[in-house]
Design a protein around this motif. Structure first.
Motif, PDB file in Angstrom:
ATOM      1  N   GLN A  61       0.820  -1.218   0.000  1.00 40.64           N
ATOM      2  CA  GLN A  61       0.000   0.000   0.000  1.00 40.64           C
ATOM      3  C   GLN A  61       0.852   1.266   0.000  1.00 40.64           C
ATOM      4  O   GLN A  61       0.534   2.245  -0.669  1.00 40.64           O
ATOM      5  CB  GLN A  61      -0.920  -0.015   1.227  1.00 40.64           C
ATOM      6  CG  GLN A  61      -1.906   1.141   1.256  1.00 40.64           C
ATOM      7  CD  GLN A  61      -2.879   1.012   2.420  1.00 40.64           C
ATOM      8  OE1 GLN A  61      -2.757   0.125   3.242  1.00 40.64           O
ATOM      9  NE2 GLN A  61      -3.852   1.924   2.480  1.00 40.64           N
ATOM     10  N   GLU A  62       1.977   1.210   0.725  1.00 39.56           N
ATOM     11  CA  GLU A  62       2.801   2.404   0.819  1.00 39.56           C
ATOM     12  C   GLU A  62       3.502   2.765  -0.488  1.00 39.56           C
ATOM     13  O   GLU A  62       4.038   3.867  -0.638  1.00 39.56           O
ATOM     14  CB  GLU A  62       3.830   2.260   1.951  1.00 39.56           C
ATOM     15  CG  GLU A  62       4.689   1.017   1.864  1.00 39.56           C
ATOM     16  CD  GLU A  62       4.091  -0.155   2.638  1.00 39.56           C
ATOM     17  OE1 GLU A  62       4.864  -0.881   3.296  1.00 39.56           O
ATOM     18  OE2 GLU A  62       2.860  -0.339   2.574  1.00 39.56           O
ATOM     19  N   GLY A  64       1.978   3.028  -3.377  1.00 40.76           N
ATOM     20  CA  GLY A  64       1.100   3.879  -4.165  1.00 40.76           C
ATOM     21  C   GLY A  64       0.970   3.437  -5.607  1.00 40.76           C
ATOM     22  O   GLY A  64       0.660   4.257  -6.483  1.00 40.76           O
ATOM     23  N   LEU A  65       1.170   2.173  -5.897  1.00 40.73           N
ATOM     24  CA  LEU A  65       1.096   1.650  -7.262  1.00 40.73           C
ATOM     25  C   LEU A  65      -0.207   0.889  -7.475  1.00 40.73           C
ATOM     26  O   LEU A  65      -0.763   0.311  -6.531  1.00 40.73           O
ATOM     27  CB  LEU A  65       2.279   0.706  -7.530  1.00 40.73           C
ATOM     28  CG  LEU A  65       3.679   1.330  -7.457  1.00 40.73           C
ATOM     29  CD1 LEU A  65       4.746   0.248  -7.601  1.00 40.73           C
ATOM     30  CD2 LEU A  65       3.833   2.378  -8.562  1.00 40.73           C
TER      31      LEU A  65
END
Length: 470
Positions: A61-62, A64-65
């Motif tokens: 999640q971190e 951002g893809l």
């Protein structure tokens, strides 16, 4: 004295519980190997077992893809395509191409990706195999597709028949600059990549035979008791002279517990044993015995005339007053064994390394007081070692080094069995050959060693070792 010998003859089989402990903490049965596998060059045939399946990959999640969807190219191989039940099989899951991309905003350095996944079993055995790999990759530019990886693991075969292996989901862990996991799952069932056919373990013959007496006059009926036969099976009970059967035989039927009882008239004066078997003829897998038996023909004992210069002397005169003929009959005894100890405890081995767990079976004393020309054989059979969670170590992993010594004054010599595995179908611990002179007292023992595979889950593993004297 005869009653005492008959009592000892009734204890022909001896079973020991053997245990081995594996030390360590919480485990997963995993193995790590190296490297990825490049896809086949264009125009070249793909490697055997290579498959493609649609995959949905979720980046961390971190990062951002967005999710990455596309085909995964993979193949599965095994170190043994024809194992036996109880064997441990090593599986290798190679991913040549994945839609997953570098989740970091910068280049991933070399050896920063750690893979983990699972293989799906179906057919004769179902379940999943966990596989892992090591960090081994070339640098991956930002936004580029992650490289191919190789993962390995092991599983124990629990059922005979065909087992299929299909690739399952996998996770690609990037350890730079922070821990980032990309999780990929198959969009529907993946195609089968590998098949293996597992053979069942040989069935140990646990049939046993005991006689009500070890000797009798010609025509006497000997009580025969057999155990371990198939319930309801038709069983033939027959006399034996050496390795050949005699005409003395009766038919019997095993009861619902596999027990056979019969009364066999023994008329052949050369009888040396009694056998019982299922089917049309005796075999090591379908029969039991021979149990030793001797025919004592007291009527054949005659007083021999004295011989002088090679010719018998006939005394026509009646015996003088006060003389009497004295006759003694030496009755044969039994073939029996006793042993020291009730169990065998093997040493511990460390988790991860595995290795040899050593011990001894305890001393066995064989007494052969039959007085006939028949030899004897002491055979051992062992089951698989059962441990926690249904994990098993094959019984054939247990080896022994036998030793046999004849007591002073014993007419027969004693031969130790060969060093090697104690297989389920039986291995000879010690024996004596047929032929005169026969009989004596013998001391038998053996050192034993169990090879425990690396990464065997911790716990106590127990098997049953059965010794049969015949």
């Amino acid at each position: 004295m005869r009653a005492g010998r008959a009592g000892r003859a009734g204890a022909r089989d001896r079973r020991w519980a053997a245990a081995v402990a594996v030390s360590g903490g919480v485990v997963a049965l995993l193995a790590a190997t190296t490297g990825g596998t490049p896809a086949a060059a264009e125009g070249e045939p793909p490697p055997p077992g290579q498959v493609e399946f649609p995959t949905h990959c979720l980046p961390p999640q971190e990062a951002g893809l967005p999710p990455a969807d596309g085909p995964t190219t993979a193949r599965i191989s095994v170190d043994d395509p024809a194992p036996k039940v109880g064997d441990t099989v090593t599986v290798t899951y190679r991913i040549a191409a994945t839609p997953a991309v570098n989740p970091a905003a910068t280049e991933l350095p070399a050896d920063a990706v750690t893979p983990g996944g699972r293989i799906v079993l179906a057919g004769a055995q179902s379940g999943e195999v966990t596989v892992v790999g090591v960090r081994r990759n070339d640098p991956v530019p930002a936004g580029a597709t992650l490289p191919g990886v190789t993962m390995t693991g092991t599983f124990t075969v629990t059922a005979p028949g065909e087992i299929t292996l299909a690739p399952g989901g996998y996770t690609l862990h990037a350890g730079h600059p922070v821990d980032l996991d990309t999780t990929c799952t198959a969009a529907g069932p993946a195609p089968v990549s590998q098949r293996l056919t597992a053979a069942p373990l040989p069935t140990a013959n646990l049939r046993a035979l005991t006689l009500g007496t070890a000797f009798g006059k010609p025509g006497a009926r000997v009580a025969v008791t057999g155990s371990g036969f198939a319930p309801g099976a038709a069983v033939t009970v027959a006399g034996r002279t050496g390795a050949a059967e005699t005409a003395d035989r009766v038919a019997a039927t095993a009861d619902e517990r596999g027990v056979v009882r019969a009364a066999l008239p023994v008329t052949d004066k050369g009888t040396t044993g009694v056998v019982a078997y299922e089917g049309t003829a005796w075999s090591a897998q379908g029969g039991s015995g021979p149990a030793a038996y001797t025919v004592v023909d007291a009527a054949a004992l005659v007083e021999a005339a004295p011989v002088v210069d090679g010719a018998p002397v006939v005394d026509a005169a009646p015996p003088s007053q006060g003389t009497r003929k004295v006759t003694v009959v030496v009755e044969p005894g039994a073939l029996a064994m006793t042993q020291a100890g009730e169990s065998v405890t093997l040493g511990a081995v460390p988790y991860g390394d595995g290795g040899a767990a050593a011990g001894r079976i305890g001393t066995v004393t064989v007494e052969d007081a039959r007085g006939g020309p028949a030899g004897w054989s002491l055979v051992g059979r062992v089951t698989d070692f059962a441990g926690p969670g249904g994990v098993r170590i094959p019984g054939a992993s247990l080896t022994w080094t036998p030793r046999c010594v004849a007591a002073a004054g014993s007419p027969s010599g004693c031969r130790a069995g060969s060093a090697g595995p104690v297989v389920p179908e039986g291995a000879v611990l010690a024996s004596t050959a047929d032929g005169a002179p026969a009989g004596g007292t013998f001391t038998v023992d053996a050192g034993v060693e169990l090879r425990v595979p690396p990464y065997t889950p911790p716990g106590a593993y127990t098997a049953v070792l059965t010794l049969t004297l015949s």
